[in-house]
Write a protein that holds these residues in place. Structure first.
Motif, PDB file in Angstrom:
ATOM      1  N   VAL A   1      -7.571  -0.023 -12.924  1.00  0.00           N
ATOM      2  CA  VAL A   1      -6.194   0.600 -12.930  1.00  0.00           C
ATOM      3  C   VAL A   1      -5.868   0.757 -14.369  1.00  0.00           C
ATOM      4  O   VAL A   1      -5.641  -0.139 -15.257  1.00  0.00           O
TER       5      VAL A   1
ATOM      6  N   ARG B   1      -3.218   3.116 -16.300  1.00  0.00           N
ATOM      7  CA  ARG B   1      -1.697   3.133 -16.533  1.00  0.00           C
ATOM      8  C   ARG B   1      -0.921   3.811 -15.665  1.00  0.00           C
ATOM      9  O   ARG B   1      -1.574   4.543 -14.500  1.00  0.00           O
ATOM     10  N   ALA B   2       0.117   3.644 -15.486  1.00  0.00           N
ATOM     11  CA  ALA B   2       1.218   4.514 -14.657  1.00  0.00           C
ATOM     12  C   ALA B   2       2.075   5.354 -15.417  1.00  0.00           C
ATOM     13  O   ALA B   2       2.431   4.907 -16.435  1.00  0.00           O
TER      14      ALA B   2
ATOM     15  N   LEU C   1       7.431   6.337 -13.435  1.00  0.00           N
ATOM     16  CA  LEU C   1       7.704   5.318 -12.432  1.00  0.00           C
ATOM     17  C   LEU C   1       9.362   5.525 -12.182  1.00  0.00           C
ATOM     18  O   LEU C   1       9.972   5.876 -12.954  1.00  0.00           O
TER      19      LEU C   1
ATOM     20  N   ILE D   1       0.844  -4.547 -10.211  1.00  0.00           N
ATOM     21  CA  ILE D   1       0.065  -3.788  -9.571  1.00  0.00           C
ATOM     22  C   ILE D   1      -0.176  -4.905  -8.272  1.00  0.00           C
ATOM     23  O   ILE D   1      -0.421  -6.009  -8.320  1.00  0.00           O
TER      24      ILE D   1
ATOM     25  N   VAL E   1       2.421   0.041  -6.673  1.00  0.00           N
ATOM     26  CA  VAL E   1       3.259  -0.607  -7.845  1.00  0.00           C
ATOM     27  C   VAL E   1       4.342  -1.233  -7.260  1.00  0.00           C
ATOM     28  O   VAL E   1       5.171  -0.614  -6.627  1.00  0.00           O
TER      29      VAL E   1
ATOM     30  N   GLU F   1       3.071   3.741  -3.644  1.00  0.00           N
ATOM     31  CA  GLU F   1       1.788   3.287  -3.476  1.00  0.00           C
ATOM     32  C   GLU F   1       1.063   4.629  -3.101  1.00  0.00           C
ATOM     33  O   GLU F   1       1.263   5.850  -2.987  1.00  0.00           O
TER      34      GLU F   1
ATOM     35  N   THR G   1      -5.813  10.760 -11.473  1.00  0.00           N
ATOM     36  CA  THR G   1      -4.183  10.642 -11.645  1.00  0.00           C
ATOM     37  C   THR G   1      -3.946  10.861 -10.151  1.00  0.00           C
ATOM     38  O   THR G   1      -3.776  11.764  -9.523  1.00  0.00           O
TER      39      THR G   1
ATOM     40  N   LEU H   1       2.231   8.444  -6.970  1.00  0.00           N
ATOM     41  CA  LEU H   1       2.795   7.237  -5.983  1.00  0.00           C
ATOM     42  C   LEU H   1       3.715   7.795  -4.966  1.00  0.00           C
ATOM     43  O   LEU H   1       4.606   8.316  -5.391  1.00  0.00           O
TER      44      LEU H   1
ATOM     45  N   ARG I   1       3.121   8.431 -11.263  1.00  0.00           N
ATOM     46  CA  ARG I   1       1.662   8.770 -10.986  1.00  0.00           C
ATOM     47  C   ARG I   1       0.902   7.496 -11.412  1.00  0.00           C
ATOM     48  O   ARG I   1       1.333   6.688 -12.547  1.00  0.00           O
ATOM     49  N   LEU I   2      -0.275   7.326 -10.971  1.00  0.00           N
ATOM     50  CA  LEU I   2      -1.165   6.075 -11.406  1.00  0.00           C
ATOM     51  C   LEU I   2      -2.442   6.674 -11.609  1.00  0.00           C
ATOM     52  O   LEU I   2      -3.222   7.364 -11.249  1.00  0.00           O
ATOM     53  N   GLU I   3      -2.936   5.916 -13.008  1.00  0.00           N
ATOM     54  CA  GLU I   3      -4.148   6.508 -13.307  1.00  0.00           C
ATOM     55  C   GLU I   3      -5.241   5.392 -13.160  1.00  0.00           C
ATOM     56  O   GLU I   3      -4.818   4.360 -13.630  1.00  0.00           O
TER      57      GLU I   3
END
Length: 2002
Positions: free
Chosen positions: A1503, A1505-1506, A1509, A1522, A1566, A1580, A1693, A1696, A1708-1710
């Motif tokens: 994981v 980064r995000a 949020l 996480i 997250v 999620e 990417t 969420l 978004r979560l990378e």
């Protein structure tokens, strides 16, 4: 204008044969019908009509050709007749009998008789209305999809349509297409014409077109929807509207997210700014930044709303900066910026990203701008997908002026303007009070009062103003104006004007009108400022009867569609741009209200009497709730006709006539003798007589009108503003035509019909003609006095727009080619939107017409018809589209009652004829009614021709039989909790209805049933009924065992009519099945496949009808199946099913699913999977492939859906349905043989073109048939010279030219010498690089790519479209390939760059060479087609389909997933498949699939980064961590939460051991950490690992870009590239890999080359094959047959989502996922991607001197100018650690000497160029928050004051990464260095380490301009923390390494601390002589005083002593 040609007969023909005629005028040809077996006379008797836009010239020709028609061969020309139209033009009517001439211009015996008419009615233009296009109904039911006729068969009607062209019927109306060949016709003498076929086959078309048009390119052929018009076509019905439910007014979820990044150039001194963000009434504040004019915030705010779109888009977003706000005081406003939400939503992607908002002060409009705020603003509705640009290091220097927060086209310099809204008067208000009090008053006082106290309130841009209240008045008169002051153009689109009723308790709205500023202004270069009126606007809302609690009050607020006329208001609007320099101007923006000058009553137009007539031909489908009471229908226009509650209608007298009045004259001219003044006593009749409904079936009733049709008529008086409506109608006609054409084209593309581009060309031709006609029509009678400025300006701009649109359409027509159709179609959609926008008239005139159904005198349901659609005009184009036509109206429930399911049921269906026009034109009001009636009039109207009837009695009626062939429906709505339905269809025609049988548990019923309606009586002429039959309504219901059936959808159809005298034979009969779209409310809900025929019962009764001879179905009882000629032709197909497994099955009725089975069914046949014995242990099937055979239609479009059902087998033989899935289209599973040619070279060439081609003869020879790809990973390719084209047998070696690269590099270095950056920077130190270096380099690459994509401007899909159609012609994608060797992992579909030439320069921004990975800005699966290359996932659904209000989305209905696949093929299996080596018959088409036994896998999740949020805490932040779930494993990384961050960098990896298939759905969530209470889920994302694991794209571990065995780019996969390659070749049965000689590998017929050595960690080079193996893997898609793209090393990417907020992204979560099977060698340790730790630095700043500082103070004694200077400095974000020098007192020259050292320790992240600060937000914070802030040093000079606040003099902010190099001397230091106006070399302190020089300090003066206020000499020295420790220095001038004291002049001290020094330096220095003189004078005075004092005594002494 029109030319009519009536072709009567052709005689003296030779022989016997089939004849056809072709008539041509102005290049437009029509064909007659084919006359079969003619002998010597052919009796055509047909009329053809050409609408013409320009007058016919005397020299123009008409040509008629007669052919012998042949079905097989081309037609043989008999002879030609040509005629010059001179006589026709002169006489308008000519009849000719003339002989024909043959090919050689010789006269032959055959002669023809023709009559030609030319209508040139007083300059009016003929129309192309539907009647001209839709030939008679026989043509419209064209050959259907599956009919392959060879030509036009006997007995057909005249037509020029090719048989290949099929019909598209939308809502039961055909759009009919004919062929037209360009405008250039062959010469008269052209001998080639004889064998021209009468009816063109599509295939012949190209060569025919070339022959005919002297080489006319087939690409310029158009299809127009223009056909021969036979005389008998009527067009008396208008199109019904299929969508029912009102969409406006329903609340929806919206989220407004605003990121405030920073502010700059704020006006004011020493500020502590706070930014306040308001959306509507919600306010949020950023933190306060101390003493800075350019604060950096980077704070994110989210506002959630649940309101209707109308309310949402009118909300104002306001961003304001407030100075020094705290708990005690509200602070002072610096400036604000506002715009409405709608403006943001209208932006591309619904967002502004990184834009600067300009602040202005609303209280002082003469001041300039007050600063800028940089922000992101986005508005997301449910289901909107916002593509946020990738959050990477924001390094580029901001160009503020180029990135302002303004929509496209709004100028940066907006001016202040006044908006004057003038409110004159209102009319027709409803009563707003109970009449009880009024009656009491009346009894006592005798006065009768109006029961309403109105005032008008205007809302605009967040402000509101209101007029005075007019007490008790239904017709209030205000004459007031409300004045707003705002910037122009305003960023708020709508102004809301509301009439309200003043009340002691609470005021309520009476009616609301929105003024859309875009419609009343034009921002073009020839545009005009907003202007309106004076004009009336009509207001609609709830019904007019007064109730205390009005349930429809929302309608009066302007939400939803008004159901009744409320009032009309006369207003005007004007805008004046202000000259802010004018001193008399009031500078406040408060709303003002003042008196306005009244206007005359006639300014809105002359009052005219209008006449509305309506006839009710049918009232059916009346809801059964209203079935027991008598029903009446009421029609109203304004308050006229409203008998129930239109009480306050002004009894407007009929305008009196003076003897010479022009109207009188008009009437006399227009009237015939018997109607001189018949209307005098015409009383309106507005409602039908009450009637009891009769039962139709259990749901619906109908009114038994039979032959007696009730009529209504209403007289009303309105200002005559018809011109406005006429112009709108013309534009509407053009738009309708265009929309119909575009729908045709879309349908053609969807159903893959041939030549959609020709139809599109025809559409564009019609559009340009339409635009041309508008110009000629709209320009007349504009002169009348009531024409407002807006009328004139709008007309001008409409004419300009349409003229340019006509030209664009013409030029676009030429560009329409096969592969650009979709692209151009999108452009045409823009035309359509623009036309619809232009047609909407902002100044109303005649109110809309309402039709109400009253049951028991209560209003039940209504329909609203715009009055412009009913308006009569003698010019066809201006005629309303429903005027004098029978319109099918569906009545609906009013207001909120019509939302949801209640709104879908029809309350009543009316067939209603309406006509609206001036009373004096009313002689035509019955012209469009179906013929065959007699009028019944009231007594006084008898004998008067134009007196309207009260009812019509039809004397003619015809008997018909309707046959409805209901074959099947698909993709229906799931109405039961099982996720299925029990559907049946109910067919309504006139007042009969019948049902099909109920089919249980299916969403795709195949009823295969014919319904016969007997004894249908239709009133009217037989011929009219043939062309315009009534429509059929089909409703689909779900049968419930309890309660009534649920409505599932509705559609309409028009039957194909056969008259008694017609033969039942092709091409019209039997009809073909067609798809009809089913609607439920506004949403589509499936398709119905059916056909309908209406057969006239002749004199002989039913015996004449075609026999019903279908196979009688014994099992189904009396149900008749669809007859053979109509049902589709079937073939035997085999369906193979791959059963893989079931996943995520939820409980059914609280019990777990344990033994599931899958049943597959298609068209009555099916197969069952094996039983899974224990779902928990292994959810996969043990028998993988099964098949069944089934009869399916030949035509793929008619294939029935395939149903997948999962049942759970319980004890005692019970089955429970778990869920089901319907595969609505089998097309993607149909097996299609691969082409004979080996590989698909199309893709290969596209990738190879990136390399230099040295064809035939490279460094080594290779056998033919090989393709050599060479890879030199070290060298990025920048030049592109040759395009290599390859075919399967070509022999090409592709080699990278290194020498070219070296030259390139040298050039680059030379270029760089000029800048301050060191050229050595090119080669980064390998030890410094880590994974993050690679990541950031990749992000830069991705951003560069996206930028190029924007530049090239071609969409990804279009590109695919081009590639697939163009094959090898695909243009080279320049910039993409310019880096091909370096990042091969690019998306293949990116748009072409600017071309190879520039490609070399642009992308390479002196980037260090770092190996990269691929950053996908979206999910990985969306890039690789969900990894469904052979294993498909079908979602199993259960439960009802959600409507908006239930909100059960598809996710909520999903109860599990079935994994498997299908393959469908015609039964004899293609031999080439079964003959292949290793063919295993048990697997059928699914060869080579892996085993599905359980397998253990190590899953490694990284994981990164995000971003963005959603805030989860009150402070607008979150504390994210996480959490990962896979099967039973649940990892929560709670202790490593990141405090108060919305963009956290996690940098973590997690290992989980999983066992597929049981644990295959990975959830990465997250959560927000909370100290107290449970942690909240932020969002999620779910990843299906199994599909990835088994995919051929090899998504287990991404293929890296280069192979290395150490360092940051180490190879992660346990298998080396050569092993992977060997395995792929083995699995794909590919020859290879053959390695050797070194640096070369051969796979199939491809040879790949590359480096042959690898370097280990000690720098030793070893031989290896891995590089070339990797090269082959990266080009695996080029390998024939098995090739596919392999997943590269990547970061994906993922959005969420939170189940509580469905459809709205929460951030978004990378991340990326690696998977390693446990039975393979173990992988190495995970990569270290932990976040970089910031490096500790110390910045030492020595302030040496200042110069030229402005002098602020006046000296206390001497009045000299001086300043007490000190310098303040701090690093951005650390204001609390600010440091000050000592004070240099009393500087007289502006020079200051300090020798003072500041020390700033800080933590710095080099990769992101940000300083990292960790600090507690407040004393109550639990832990420290980390901030990342740009590295900027601020230096300020101040003037020290002791008894008041210090004065700020000037400042400079230096970005430590790039700031101007200091000047060597104070003289060379100029203001421009800081403002960037001169080109100064920029330096970075992180590279230079030590910099010394002079820098200018600036401040803003009163005019808001920068001025130089001083210069500072400083030295900046940067050390790392370790260096600083070794070499310590003291702060200020302290030890160690102290600085020497500054050499200041003696005058520098504080006067009140050193009085003696003050005396010495100030007084003595300045006033020396004055003091000496004073001293002398003092001495003299003293002497004198002593003398005077002692004188008398002395004298006395002398005298006495004498």
């Amino acid at each position: 204008m029109a030319l009519l040609v009536h072709l009567k007969t052709v005689s003296e023909l030779r022989g016997r044969g089939d004849r056809i005629a072709k008539v041509t005028f102005r290049g437009q040809s029509f064909y007659s019908r084919v006359l079969e077996n003619c002998e010597d006379v052919a009796d055509f008797d047909e009329t053809f009509r050409w609408p013409v836009a320009s007058n016919i010239d005397r020299t123009e020709m008409l040509e008629i050709q007669i052919f012998n028609y042949s079905k097989v061969f081309s037609n043989k020309l008999i002879g030609t007749f040509r005629m010059v139209l001179q006589k026709v033009v002169e006489e308008n009517h000519v009849e000719v009998t003339e002989t024909l001439i043959d090919d050689n211009n010789a006269i032959i015996k055959t002669s023809l008789c023709v009559e030609v008419r030319y209508q040139a009615t007083d300059g009016k233009v003929g129309s192309w209305d539907d009647g001209d296009f839709l030939g008679d109904e026989s043509l419209q039911e064209e050959e259907k999809d599956s009919q392959e006729t060879d030509g036009l068969l006997p007995g057909s009607r005249p037509s020029s349509r090719p048989p290949g062209e099929r019909s598209f019927r939308r809502a039961g109306r055909s759009v009919f297409s004919a062929m037209k060949l360009g405008k250039n016709r062959p010469h008269k003498e052209d001998p080639q014409r004889q064998d021209e076929p009468a009816v063109l086959e599509m295939e012949d078309l190209d060569d025919l077109a070339i022959r005919l048009g002297d080489g006319l390119d087939p690409d310029s052929v158009s299809l127009a929807s223009v056909t021969a018009l036979t005389t008998n076509v009527s067009n008396k019905r208008s199109k019904p509207d299929i969508k029912m439910e009102p969409s406006a007014g329903r609340p929806m979820d919206y989220q407004v997210s605003i990121t405030v990044i920073e502010a700059r150039q704020l006006v004011g001194l020493n500020m502590d700014p706070v930014v306040c963000v308001e959306v509507g009434d919600d306010k949020k504040y950023t933190s306060m930044k101390e003493s800075t004019n350019c604060p950096y915030y980077n704070e994110y705010f989210v506002f959630d709303f649940h309101v209707s779109p109308d309310i949402m888009f009118d909300k104002i977003i306001k961003i304001s900066v407030i100075h020094s706000k705290n708990l005690l005081r509200s602070g002072t406003l610096v400036g604000s910026f506002k715009m409405d939400v709608g403006t943001v939503y209208a932006q591309p992607e619904h967002q502004f990203y990184h834009k600067w908002a300009i602040l202005s002060d609303p209280d002082d409009i003469s001041a300039g701008l007050k600063g800028y705020v940089k922000c992101d603003v986005a508005v997301v509705g449910k289901g909107d997908n916002i593509k946020t640009p990738h959050k990477a290091n924001e390094t580029e220097e901001d160009d503020i002026e180029g990135n302002l927060l303004l929509p496209e086209g709004v100028p940066a310099e907006r001016q202040w303007a006044r908006f004057y809204v003038k409110i004159y008067r209102a009319e027709g208000l409803p009563r707003m009070n109970t009449s009880l009090m009024a009656n009491v008053k009346k009894a006592f006082i005798g006065e009768n009062k109006d029961l309403v106290d109105p005032y008008v309130q205007v809302f605009f841009a967040g402000q509101k103003g209101k007029t005075s209240v007019q007490k008790s008045s239904y017709e209030p008169l205000w004459n007031e104006q409300v004045i707003f002051t705002d910037l122009f153009p305003p960023l708020c689109k709508r102004m809301k004007v509301q009439i309200r009723d003043s009340d002691k308790v609470n005021d309520v709205a009476i009616g609301t009108h929105f003024i859309d500023l875009r419609k009343i202004s034009n921002d073009g270069d020839r545009g005009f400022l907003p202007t309106l009126g004076p004009a009336w606007v009509n207001m609609y809302g709830s019904t007019r009867n007064y109730t205390l609690l009005d349930e429809h009050q929302d309608l009066n607020e302007g939400l939803g569609e008004g159901v009744s006329f409320r009032a009309r208001l006369m207003l005007a609007l004007a805008v004046e741009i202000l000259d802010t320099s004018n001193p008399e101007l009031t500078s406040s923006t408060e709303v003002q209200v003042e008196q306005a000058t009244p206007v005359s009553e006639s300014c809105t137009g002359k009052m005219e009497e209008f006449f509305l007539f309506g006839a009710f031909l049918e009232a059916s489908m009346i809801d059964r709730k209203n079935g027991d009471k008598s029903v009446t229908f009421e029609v109203t226009i304004g308050n006229y006709g409203n008998e129930v509650d239109g009480l306050s209608r002004p009894q407007r007298p009929r305008p009196r006539k003076e003897p010479g009045d022009e109207e009188e004259v008009d009437l006399i001219q227009n009237s015939s003798d018997d109607e001189g003044d018949d209307g005098g006593d015409l009383a309106s009749v507005s409602s039908t007589p009450p009637m009891r409904p009769q039962i139709t079936d259990r749901n619906y009733f109908h009114l038994p009108y039979l032959e007696r049709k009730p009529c209504i008529y209403i007289k009303s008086w309105w200002p005559d503003q018809r011109r406005r409506l006429y112009n709108a109608n013309i534009v509407d006609h053009i738009a309708d035509k265009l929309e119909e054409g575009l729908n045709d084209v879309q349908e053609m593309i969807k159903t893959e019909k041939s030549y959609p581009e020709r139809r599109l060309r025809g559409v564009l031709e019609e559009l340009s003609c339409g635009c041309h006609r508008f110009l000629s029509l709209a320009d007349k009678d504009q002169g009348h006095s009531s024409c407002t400025r807006l009328d004139r300006e709008r007309l001008k701009s409409c004419m300009r727009e349409l003229e340019s649109m006509g030209q664009q359409a013409r030029s676009l027509r030429a560009q329409v080619k096969r592969h650009t159709v979709r692209d151009k179609l999108r452009l045409c959609q823009n035309f359509l939107q623009k036309l619809r926008f232009l047609a909407d008239e902002p100044q109303h005139s005649i109110p809309d017409v309402f039709v109400w159904m009253m049951s028991n005198n209560k209003r039940v349901a209504y329909a609203r018809v715009p009055s412009k659609d009913l308006l009569f005009s003698i010019v066809e184009e201006e005629l309303g589209k429903d005027c004098a036509k029978v319109k099918t109206l569906f009545l609906k429930l009013p207001g909120k009652r019509g939302f949801g399911s209640a709104g879908w049921t029809v309350q009543a269906k009316l067939e209603l004829y309406l006509w609206l026009g001036l009373s004096k034109q009313r002689k035509d009001f019955l012209c469009g009614l179906p013929c065959g009636f007699e009028e019944v009039k009231v007594a006084q109207g008898l004998g008067l021709h134009s007196f309207p009837p009260i009812s019509l009695v039809y004397t003619k009626k015809q008997a018909f039989q309707l046959r409805a062939h209901m074959y099947q429906a698909r993709s229906l709505f799931a109405a039961d909790s099982s996720g299925l339905s029990d559907p049946f269809a109910r067919v309504f025609f006139i007042n009969q209805s019948q049902c099909t049988e109920v089919l249980n548990e299916t969403l795709c019923p195949t009823w295969d049933q014919m319904l016969v309606f007997d004894n249908l009586e239709l009133y009217g002429e037989a011929q009219e009924l043939r062309d315009d039959p009534p429509i059929i309504v089909i409703e689909i219901y779900d049968q419930d065992s309890m309660g009534k059936a649920d409505f599932m959808g509705r559609t309409f159809a028009k039957p194909l009519v056969k008259m008694a005298d017609e033969a039942y034979c092709p091409p019209r009969f039997p009809p073909q099945l067609e798809y009809y779209q089913i609607y439920r409310g506004n949403a589509t809900a499936g398709d119905l496949l059916a056909a309908f025929e209406l057969l006239q019962i002749g004199p002989a009764g039913k015996a004449d009808l075609p026999p019903i001879n279908g196979p009688v179905d014994v099992d189904r009882g009396p149900i008749m199946p669809v007859p053979v000629g109509i049902r589709p032709v079937l073939s035997k197909y085999r369906v193979e099913v791959l059963f893989w497994g079931l996943r995520d099955l939820k409980r059914v009725n609280l019990a777990q699913v344990d033994r599931p089975r899958v049943d597959i069914e298609c068209a009555g046949k099916g197969v069952q999977s094996s039983l899974i014995h224990n779902y928990k242990k292994n959810p996969n099937f043990n028998t993988l492939v099964k098949w069944f055979e089934v009869d399916l239609p030949e035509n793929e479009l008619l294939h029935p859906p395939l149903n997948i059902r999962v049942v759970d087998c319980r004890a005692f033989g019970r089955y429970t349905l778990v869920g089901s899935h319907a595969v609505s289209s089998l097309r993607r599973f149909i097996y299609r043989r691969p082409d004979g040619s080996a590989p698909s070279w199309n893709s290969t060439v596209r990738h190879l073109q990136g390399y230099h081609g040295l064809c035939n003869g490279g460094p080594f020879s290779c056998p033919t048939g090989e393709v050599v790809v060479s890879m030199e990973p070290e060298v990025p390719i920048k030049k592109l010279e040759t395009m290599v084209k390859l075919d399967a047998t070509s022999d090409a070696i592709i080699k990278v030219d290194v020498a070219e690269e070296e030259k390139e590099k040298k050039k680059k270095k030379k270029k760089k010498k000029g800048t301050a950056e060191e050229p050595e920077e090119e080669e980064p130190d390998q030890s410094m690089l880590d994974w993050w270096s690679k990541y950031f380099a990749s992000i830069d690459t991705m951003k560069e790519q996206l930028r190029q994509q924007e530049v090239s401007g071609i969409d990804v899909e279009d590109k695919e479209e081009m590639d697939s159609s163009e094959g090898l012609k695909g243009p080279m994608k320049g910039k993409e390939k310019a880096r091909a060797a370096k990042e091969e992992k690019k998306k293949r579909t990116q748009g072409p760059g600017p071309g190879p030439g520039q490609g070399s320069e642009a992308p390479e921004k002196k980037k260090p060479k770092i190996d990269e990975l691929k950053v996908y800005p979206k999910e990985l699966e969306s890039e690789f087609d969900n990894f469904e290359d052979w294993l498909h996932t079908f979602n199993l659904l259960r439960g009802k389909t959600g409507d908006d209000e239930d909100g059960s989305t598809e996710e909520e209905r999903t109860v599990g997933r079935f994994k498997g696949s299908l393959c469908v093929y015609k039964v004899p299996l293609p031999e080439d498949v079964s003959r292949e080596a290793g063919y295993d018959p048990t697997y059928g088409m699914f060869q080579g699939i892996p085993s599905n036994d359980p397998i253990n896998v190590l899953v490694r999740i990284y994981v990164v980064r995000a971003t963005d949020l959603h805030p989860a805490d009150i402070n607008g932040k979150a504390d994210p961590y996480i959490a990962i779930r896979l099967g039973k494993t649940d990892i929560r990384d709670k202790e490593n939460y990141i405090s108060k961050q919305l963009n956290p960098v996690f940098g973590k990896s997690f290992d989980i051991e999983a066992s597929f298939p049981m644990e295959s759905m990975l959830t990465v969530a997250v959560y927000d950490w909370d100290l107290v209470g449970t942690d909240d889920l932020i969002g999620e994302t779910k990843i299906d690992l199994e599909n990835r694991f088994y995919s051929k794209h090899r998504a287990t571990c991404g293929i890296a870009h280069t192979y290395s065995i150490h360092g940051y780019n180490i190879w992660r996969d346990p298998m080396k590239p050569s092993q992977i390659l060997t395995r792929l070749c083995k699995e794909g049965k590919v020859d290879g890999p053959h390695f050797g000689p070194p640096g070369r590998v051969k796979v199939a017929n491809h040879v790949f080359t590359g480096p042959s050595e690898v370097e280990d960690e000690n720098g030793q080079r070893k031989p290896t094959d891995e590089h070339v193996a990797l090269s082959a893997l990266r080009h695996w898609e080029d390998i024939p047959r098995v090739g596919c793209r392999l997943v590269p090393e990547h970061v994906e990417t993922r959005p969420l989502l939170n189940p509580d907020k469905p459809g709205i992204e929460q951030g978004r979560l990378e991340l990326w996922v690696d998977m390693f099977p446990m039975d393979m060698p173990a992988p190495g340790t995970p990569l270290d991607i932990s976040p970089r730790k910031p490096k500790k630095y110390e910045l030492r700043v020595i302030v040496w001197n200042t110069d030229e500082v402005v002098l602020e103070d006046d000296d206390f004694f001497t009045g000299e100018k001086s300043s007490d200077i000190f310098v303040r400095g701090w690093l951005k974000g650390q204001q609390e650690d600010k440091q000050d020098t000592d004070v240099h007192y009393h500087s007289l020259t502006g020079e200051g000497n300090f020798n003072w050292r500041y020390l700033f320790p800080f933590d710095y992240l080099a990769a992101e160029e940000k300083i990292v600060i960790s600090k507690k937000e407040s004393m109550f914070s639990w832990d420290e928050t980390e901030y990342k802030i740009p590295a900027r040093l601020t230096l300020q000079i101040w003037d020290a004051d002791h008894f008041s606040a210090d004065d700020f003099l000037g400042a400079i902010e230096l970005d430590l990464n790039r700031f101007p190099r200091g000047a060597k001397t104070a003289k060379q230091c100029t203001m421009e260095m800081a403002t960037g106006e001169v080109d100064v070399p920029l330096v970075s302190i992180f590279k230079q380490k030590r910099v010394k020089g002079w820098w200018p300090l600036l401040a803003r003066n009163e005019n808001d301009e920068f001025e130089l206020t001083g210069k500072v000499e400083a030295e900046l020295h940067l050390l790392t923390a370790e260096e600083a420790e070794k070499n310590p220095v003291g702060l200020a001038r302290n030890e160690p390494d102290p600085l020497e004291k500054p050499n200041r002049p003696d005058t520098s001290f504080i006067w009140f601390l050193n009085p003696l020094k003050s005396a010495r330096y100030f007084l003595w220095h300045t006033y020396r002589w004055l003091l000496l003189k004073l001293l002398l004078l003092l001495l003299l005075l003293l002497l004198l005083a002593l003398f005077l004092y002692s004188g008398p005594g002395y004298l006395a002494k002398k005298i006495l002593g004498a």
